[in-house]
Design a protein around this motif. Structure first.
Motif, mmCIF file in Angstrom:
data_model
loop_
_atom_site.group_PDB
_atom_site.id
_atom_site.type_symbol
_atom_site.label_atom_id
_atom_site.label_comp_id
_atom_site.label_asym_id
_atom_site.label_seq_id
_atom_site.Cartn_x
_atom_site.Cartn_y
_atom_site.Cartn_z
ATOM 1 N N THR A 17 0.688 -1.208 0.041
ATOM 2 C CA THR A 17 -0.001 0.101 0.037
ATOM 3 C C THR A 17 0.997 1.309 0.039
ATOM 4 N N TYR A 18 0.333 2.239 -0.426
ATOM 5 C CA TYR A 18 0.980 3.678 -0.393
ATOM 6 C C TYR A 18 0.293 4.814 -0.027
ATOM 7 N N PRO A 19 0.700 5.806 0.799
ATOM 8 C CA PRO A 19 -0.291 6.903 0.890
ATOM 9 C C PRO A 19 -0.352 7.955 -0.201
ATOM 10 N N MET A 20 -1.530 7.987 -0.468
ATOM 11 C CA MET A 20 -2.015 8.587 -1.646
ATOM 12 C C MET A 20 -2.765 9.798 -1.357
ATOM 13 N N LEU A 21 -2.679 10.864 -2.449
ATOM 14 C CA LEU A 21 -3.928 12.008 -2.414
ATOM 15 C C LEU A 21 -5.015 11.559 -3.249
ATOM 16 N N GLY A 22 -4.749 10.882 -4.374
ATOM 17 C CA GLY A 22 -5.832 10.506 -5.131
ATOM 18 C C GLY A 22 -5.336 9.981 -6.625
ATOM 19 N N LEU A 23 -6.230 9.516 -7.383
ATOM 20 C CA LEU A 23 -5.935 9.079 -8.648
ATOM 21 C C LEU A 23 -6.992 9.578 -9.513
ATOM 22 N N ILE A 24 -6.751 10.454 -10.360
ATOM 23 C CA ILE A 24 -7.662 11.513 -11.027
ATOM 24 C C ILE A 24 -7.559 11.174 -12.542
ATOM 25 N N SER A 25 -8.678 10.858 -13.200
ATOM 26 C CA SER A 25 -8.899 10.456 -14.673
ATOM 27 C C SER A 25 -9.225 11.911 -15.520
ATOM 28 N N SER A 26 -8.248 11.803 -16.389
ATOM 29 C CA SER A 26 -8.612 12.885 -17.565
ATOM 30 C C SER A 26 -8.546 14.217 -16.991
ATOM 31 N N ALA A 27 -7.304 14.553 -16.435
ATOM 32 C CA ALA A 27 -7.367 15.897 -15.493
ATOM 33 C C ALA A 27 -7.206 17.185 -16.473
ATOM 34 N N PHE A 28 -6.197 17.103 -17.591
ATOM 35 C CA PHE A 28 -5.924 18.287 -18.426
ATOM 36 C C PHE A 28 -5.042 17.701 -19.494
ATOM 37 N N PRO A 29 -5.086 18.451 -20.660
ATOM 38 C CA PRO A 29 -4.435 17.922 -21.959
ATOM 39 C C PRO A 29 -3.056 18.202 -21.738
ATOM 40 N N TYR A 30 -2.184 17.598 -22.279
ATOM 41 C CA TYR A 30 -0.672 17.484 -22.699
ATOM 42 C C TYR A 30 -0.421 18.777 -23.403
ATOM 43 N N ARG A 31 0.316 19.565 -22.886
ATOM 44 C CA ARG A 31 0.343 21.173 -23.256
ATOM 45 C C ARG A 31 1.710 21.357 -24.163
ATOM 46 N N MET A 32 2.749 20.291 -24.205
ATOM 47 C CA MET A 32 3.840 20.641 -24.980
ATOM 48 C C MET A 32 3.519 20.395 -26.554
ATOM 49 N N GLY A 81 -2.725 17.966 -26.686
ATOM 50 C CA GLY A 81 -4.269 18.179 -26.840
ATOM 51 C C GLY A 81 -4.552 16.606 -25.997
ATOM 52 N N VAL A 82 -3.665 15.693 -25.915
ATOM 53 C CA VAL A 82 -4.215 14.394 -25.428
ATOM 54 C C VAL A 82 -4.155 14.567 -23.884
ATOM 55 N N TYR A 83 -5.295 14.175 -23.544
ATOM 56 C CA TYR A 83 -5.660 14.225 -21.997
ATOM 57 C C TYR A 83 -4.706 13.207 -21.063
ATOM 58 N N GLY A 84 -4.287 13.738 -20.106
ATOM 59 C CA GLY A 84 -3.416 13.019 -19.012
ATOM 60 C C GLY A 84 -4.221 12.687 -17.612
ATOM 61 N N SER A 85 -3.999 11.685 -17.171
ATOM 62 C CA SER A 85 -4.429 11.495 -15.742
ATOM 63 C C SER A 85 -3.313 11.357 -14.665
ATOM 64 N N LEU A 86 -3.739 11.589 -13.467
ATOM 65 C CA LEU A 86 -2.812 11.724 -12.274
ATOM 66 C C LEU A 86 -2.948 10.507 -11.276
ATOM 67 N N VAL A 87 -1.466 10.213 -11.098
ATOM 68 C CA VAL A 87 -1.335 9.340 -9.801
ATOM 69 C C VAL A 87 -0.688 10.216 -8.889
ATOM 70 N N MET A 88 -1.272 10.535 -7.612
ATOM 71 C CA MET A 88 -0.806 11.643 -6.740
ATOM 72 C C MET A 88 -0.429 10.766 -5.472
ATOM 73 N N VAL A 89 1.035 10.887 -5.326
ATOM 74 C CA VAL A 89 1.550 10.244 -4.062
ATOM 75 C C VAL A 89 1.205 11.388 -2.649
ATOM 76 N N ALA A 90 1.135 11.168 -1.425
ATOM 77 C CA ALA A 90 1.019 12.033 -0.466
ATOM 78 C C ALA A 90 2.083 12.806 -0.009
ATOM 79 N N PRO A 91 3.427 12.095 0.292
ATOM 80 C CA PRO A 91 4.355 12.968 0.797
ATOM 81 C C PRO A 91 4.989 13.697 -0.053
#
Length: 304
Positions: free
Chosen positions: A29-44, A50-60
């Motif tokens: 297990t890991y301490p996490m802030l959350g898992l977010i789907s389709s947060a925002f598009p790739y900007r480079m 324009g391809v959407y990205g999703s977030l794996v957010m660790v807590a520390p």
């Protein structure tokens, strides 16, 4: 039961990590802030724009940034940010598989994802095996860990804390770790094969001269995103959505946003001074439900 690292899918992994400290064993297990789907598009600029990205957010996080939208300035004694939950590795991996299968880029972020390099290696390798694309969003302050995870991920997205004068106020750290060490590690990325994105948060007091002095070694090697500072709070929800809302900036805040008109002026001046690199520069204004993205080829609006 602990998973083993799937090293065989990355041929260069053994030789490139042989002289480095061994990674910790992957955890259940890991301490996490959350898992977010389709947060925002790739900007480079490029094929993933324009391809959407999703977030794996660790807590520390090892920093305590005054402008952090997930509360880095309010972390506890273990460096965990507010609102964290213990999450199984199985749940994290399944989320990653689902998002890659849906054609989304995976951002390994937080918090500071390199607090758990073994998790970055495990997920990065799995993403690569599936034909996906991974981005590690880091403050670049943890020396040696960029090199450790490099063979397993596609891109580093690095955000320094303003300039040397603003560094301590923005990062919540004192001394060289606030700015000098992250800048040194950022420049060292040029010796690695990964794609590099540099996120420059536009704080008041950051001038064109600062940007050139700090980042010139990466001109032509990295893509740059110049991002408006908006003082906000972001919360990840169990259904993989998120809420982001603007909050009032304290009167005593030492790190303040640059006015939008000035941001555009700095961006335009930088492009005019360095036209040979302008294709690598992008300006991002706004956030939450809508972002305006300006590149050398025009201006567009992305909506969540």
């Amino acid at each position: 039961m602990h998973d083993n690292f799937p090293m065989s899918s990355v041929p260069e992994a053994r030789s490139s990590t042989a002289r480095r400290p061994a990674l910790p064993a992957v955890r259940d297990t890991y301490p996490m802030l959350g898992l977010i789907s389709s947060a925002f598009p790739y900007r480079m600029p490029g094929p993933r724009f324009g391809v959407y990205g999703s977030l794996v957010m660790v807590a520390p996080c090892n920093m305590a940034c005054s402008y952090c939208d997930v509360g880095g300035y309010a972390k506890d004694e273990r460096h965990y940010l507010p609102g964290w939950n213990e999450m199984s590795l199985t749940t994290i991996r399944q989320f990653v598989r689902d998002e890659v299968s849906a054609g989304r880029i995976i951002y390994l972020t937080g918090g500071e994802p390199l607090m758990f390099p073994e998790l970055v290696v495990t997920l990065g390798d799995e993403i690569r095996q599936m034909g996906g694309y991974s981005v590690v969003c880091t403050n670049a302050s943890l020396s040696g860990r960029l090199e450790q995870v490099s063979p397993y991920i596609d891109e580093f997205s690095v955000s320094l804390k303003g300039n040397e004068k603003l560094g301590e106020a923005a990062s919540g750290l004192k001394g060289k770790l606030a700015f000098q060490v992250p800048r040194r590690n950022m420049i060292a990325l040029t010796g690695l094969p990964n794609t590099i994105e540099i996120v420059v948060v536009m704080f008041a007091g950051l001038a064109v001269e600062d940007i050139v002095d700090i980042y010139r070694p990466l001109f032509g090697r990295a893509a740059f995103v110049f991002k408006e500072y908006r003082h906000k709070a972001t919360v990840a929800h169990e259904d993989h959505t998120y809420t982001s809302s603007l909050i009032d900036l304290p009167d005593e805040a030492t790190v303040r946003p640059m006015p939008r008109e000035e941001i555009r002026s700095v961006y335009e001046e930088l492009c005019a001074r360095h036209p040979e690199h302008a294709k690598d520069f992008a300006l991002v204004l706004g956030g939450g439900g809508e972002q305006v993205v300006v590149t050398s080829t025009g201006e567009g609006v992305f909506k969540r």
